[in-house]
Enzyme design. Structure first.
Site, mmCIF file in Angstrom:
data_model
loop_
_atom_site.group_PDB
_atom_site.id
_atom_site.type_symbol
_atom_site.label_atom_id
_atom_site.label_comp_id
_atom_site.label_asym_id
_atom_site.label_seq_id
_atom_site.Cartn_x
_atom_site.Cartn_y
_atom_site.Cartn_z
ATOM 1 N N ASP A 135 0.854 -1.064 0.152
ATOM 2 C CA ASP A 135 -0.016 -0.010 -0.058
ATOM 3 C C ASP A 135 0.923 1.323 -0.056
ATOM 4 O O ASP A 135 1.960 1.252 0.786
ATOM 5 C CB ASP A 135 -0.847 -0.120 1.278
ATOM 6 C CG ASP A 135 -2.121 1.070 1.223
ATOM 7 O OD1 ASP A 135 -2.283 1.639 0.003
ATOM 8 O OD2 ASP A 135 -2.422 1.344 2.283
ATOM 9 N N HIS A 136 0.538 2.341 -0.821
ATOM 10 C CA HIS A 136 1.061 3.465 -0.722
ATOM 11 C C HIS A 136 2.882 3.283 -1.036
ATOM 12 O O HIS A 136 3.553 3.809 -0.216
ATOM 13 C CB HIS A 136 1.118 4.380 0.428
ATOM 14 C CG HIS A 136 -0.470 4.892 0.552
ATOM 15 N ND1 HIS A 136 -0.773 6.135 -0.508
ATOM 16 C CD2 HIS A 136 -1.413 4.468 1.149
ATOM 17 C CE1 HIS A 136 -2.330 6.057 0.158
ATOM 18 N NE2 HIS A 136 -2.566 5.505 0.746
ATOM 19 N N ASN A 188 -10.042 0.820 1.407
ATOM 20 C CA ASN A 188 -8.712 0.610 2.356
ATOM 21 C C ASN A 188 -9.187 1.060 3.813
ATOM 22 O O ASN A 188 -9.732 2.154 3.784
ATOM 23 C CB ASN A 188 -7.837 1.583 1.817
ATOM 24 C CG ASN A 188 -7.081 1.134 0.537
ATOM 25 O OD1 ASN A 188 -7.585 0.358 -0.239
ATOM 26 N ND2 ASN A 188 -5.849 1.435 0.349
ATOM 27 N N VAL A 189 -8.699 0.403 4.930
ATOM 28 C CA VAL A 189 -9.187 0.908 6.010
ATOM 29 C C VAL A 189 -7.939 0.355 7.012
ATOM 30 O O VAL A 189 -7.269 -0.622 6.984
ATOM 31 C CB VAL A 189 -10.311 -0.023 6.841
ATOM 32 C CG1 VAL A 189 -10.594 0.393 8.036
ATOM 33 C CG2 VAL A 189 -11.627 0.166 5.840
ATOM 34 N N HIS A 235 -7.430 10.481 4.696
ATOM 35 C CA HIS A 235 -6.659 9.288 5.725
ATOM 36 C C HIS A 235 -6.860 9.748 7.007
ATOM 37 O O HIS A 235 -6.941 10.916 7.353
ATOM 38 C CB HIS A 235 -5.243 9.010 5.322
ATOM 39 C CG HIS A 235 -5.074 8.411 4.111
ATOM 40 N ND1 HIS A 235 -4.576 9.221 2.936
ATOM 41 C CD2 HIS A 235 -5.036 7.351 3.571
ATOM 42 C CE1 HIS A 235 -4.563 8.571 1.837
ATOM 43 N NE2 HIS A 235 -4.757 7.421 2.128
ATOM 44 N N THR A 271 -6.939 3.158 10.157
ATOM 45 C CA THR A 271 -7.142 3.704 11.435
ATOM 46 C C THR A 271 -8.215 3.145 12.343
ATOM 47 O O THR A 271 -8.091 2.815 13.848
ATOM 48 C CB THR A 271 -7.396 5.160 11.290
ATOM 49 O OG1 THR A 271 -6.495 5.706 10.488
ATOM 50 C CG2 THR A 271 -7.454 5.887 12.564
ATOM 51 N N SER A 328 -11.776 4.629 7.245
ATOM 52 C CA SER A 328 -11.992 4.735 8.601
ATOM 53 C C SER A 328 -12.819 6.152 8.897
ATOM 54 O O SER A 328 -12.325 7.013 8.409
ATOM 55 C CB SER A 328 -10.638 5.088 9.492
ATOM 56 O OG SER A 328 -10.090 3.793 9.323
ATOM 57 N N HIS A 370 -9.438 5.210 -0.660
ATOM 58 C CA HIS A 370 -8.716 5.309 0.370
ATOM 59 C C HIS A 370 -9.252 6.143 1.451
ATOM 60 O O HIS A 370 -10.183 6.894 1.289
ATOM 61 C CB HIS A 370 -7.268 5.913 -0.070
ATOM 62 C CG HIS A 370 -6.463 5.002 -0.523
ATOM 63 N ND1 HIS A 370 -5.335 4.515 -0.151
ATOM 64 C CD2 HIS A 370 -6.458 4.396 -1.922
ATOM 65 C CE1 HIS A 370 -4.785 3.841 -0.823
ATOM 66 N NE2 HIS A 370 -5.210 3.774 -2.223
HETATM 67 P P1 13P Z 1 -7.573 5.076 7.036
HETATM 68 O O1 13P Z 1 -6.649 4.992 7.993
HETATM 69 O O2 13P Z 1 -8.513 6.425 7.103
HETATM 70 O O3 13P Z 1 -8.684 3.845 7.261
HETATM 71 O O4 13P Z 1 -7.227 5.154 5.585
HETATM 72 C C1 13P Z 1 -6.505 3.827 5.199
HETATM 73 C C2 13P Z 1 -5.861 3.842 3.826
HETATM 74 O O5 13P Z 1 -6.472 4.459 3.073
HETATM 75 C C3 13P Z 1 -4.808 3.192 3.710
HETATM 76 O O6 13P Z 1 -4.322 3.194 2.323
#
Ligand code: 13P
Length: 282
Positions: free
Chosen positions: A81-82, A234-235, A184, A237, A215, A212
């Site tokens: 990821d990223h 994507n989750v 994020h 946090t 959360s 993305h």
């Molecule tokens: P959150 O932490 O807001 O859920 O975002 C996660 C994310 O996008 C990871 O790529």
């Protein structure tokens, strides 16, 4: 079994649901995510963010992801990821991640295209799929129900439809993270999602769309995203929040017990998201 996201996304796009991509940060979270997917009989996109390298190196994360992914009874994609630079992303391909993200979304369009294309050419030659991001999902304050103006250095840039079409054609990317109002981390209030933009992007683009910043984005918002055009959410946090909440339930003196209970809370949170996103059986 360890797979790419190709078949998962073909099914989720056809049946209009999303698959959760939970970010793991240690062996507990990695194992818990896979166990949860197995209990539910659904696929999982096991994600590791390069930014979390102080907790696990990308090699360590790959070893863990492969170990749990290969023996799983459900499809598991192991995703970087990223990925922040081309060299690291290529290294992830060499290590055995089955899916990688190159995130050059904070760069000018031409730089984003060039980096994404370089990664696609390399990854595709090794049978690995690639996600990129166009527009930019920031972190910190965004436009929410309580805060009408987003004020942050790392602000959101919404994805433009025509630019996204060009980007997909020019890069050959397999899936695209789009910016439609999420951010994020945690929010003050609930973000305002641009569903019209989501519908336009879904209609115009031939590749699966990724959201993305799942959360705290509001259950109704997320359910609509999952059923109206997003294939992967994507989750991160929210799983750490679940673990912290769990640690407050008792006056723990036993660290081992605290971790086991936290794993259970993370598992329940992930189950909640699978249900909310209408994720189909593997
Ligand atoms: P959150 O932490 O807001 O859920 O975002 C996660 C994310 O996008 C990871 O790529």
């Amino acid at each position: 079994m360890l797979v790419t996201t190709k078949e998962m996304f073909e099914k989720s796009r056809k049946e209009n649901y999303a698959i959760v991509a939970p970010d793991f940060w240690d062996s507990n979270s990695c194992k818990t995510y896979v166990e949860t997917a197995e209990e539910l009989g659904v696929p999982v996109i096991l994600s590791f963010a390069q930014a979390h390298s102080e907790m696990l190196s990308i090699e360590e994360a790959c070893t863990l992801g492969k170990y749990y992914g290969e023996k799983a009874s459900v499809p598991v994609a192991l995703h970087l990821d990223h990925g922040l630079d081309v060299e690291t992303v290529k290294k992830a391909v060499d290590l055995g991640y089955t899916s990688v993200m190159i995130d050059a979304s904070a760069q000018p369009y031409e730089v984003n295209v060039a980096r994404t294309k370089e990664v696609c050419d390399y990854a595709h030659a090794h049978g690995v799929v690639v996600e990129a991001e166009l527009g930019h999902v920031g972190s910190g304050d965004v436009i929410t129900s309580e805060n009408k103006e987003a004020l942050t250095d790392d602000h959101n840039i919404y994805t433009e439809v025509e630019m996204a079409k060009r980007f997909v054609e020019e890069t050959g990317v397999d899936s695209l993270a789009v910016s439609i109002g999420t951010s994020h981390g945690l929010y003050k209030g609930t973000p305002v999602i641009d569903f019209d933009r989501l519908h336009e992007l879904r209609a115009a683009l031939p590749v699966p769309l990724v959201l993305h910043g799942g959360s705290g984005s509001g259950d109704e918002n997320l359910e609509r995203c999952a059923t109206e055009g997003i294939s992967k959410i994507n989750v991160f946090t929210d799983f750490t929040v679940a673990a912290i909440e769990s640690s407050k339930k008792e006056d723990y003196i036993n660290w081992y017990k605290l971790l086991l209970d936290a794993n259970e809370s993370i598992k329940n949170k992930l189950k909640f998201y699978y249900k909310l996103f209408h994720t189909g059986k593997a």
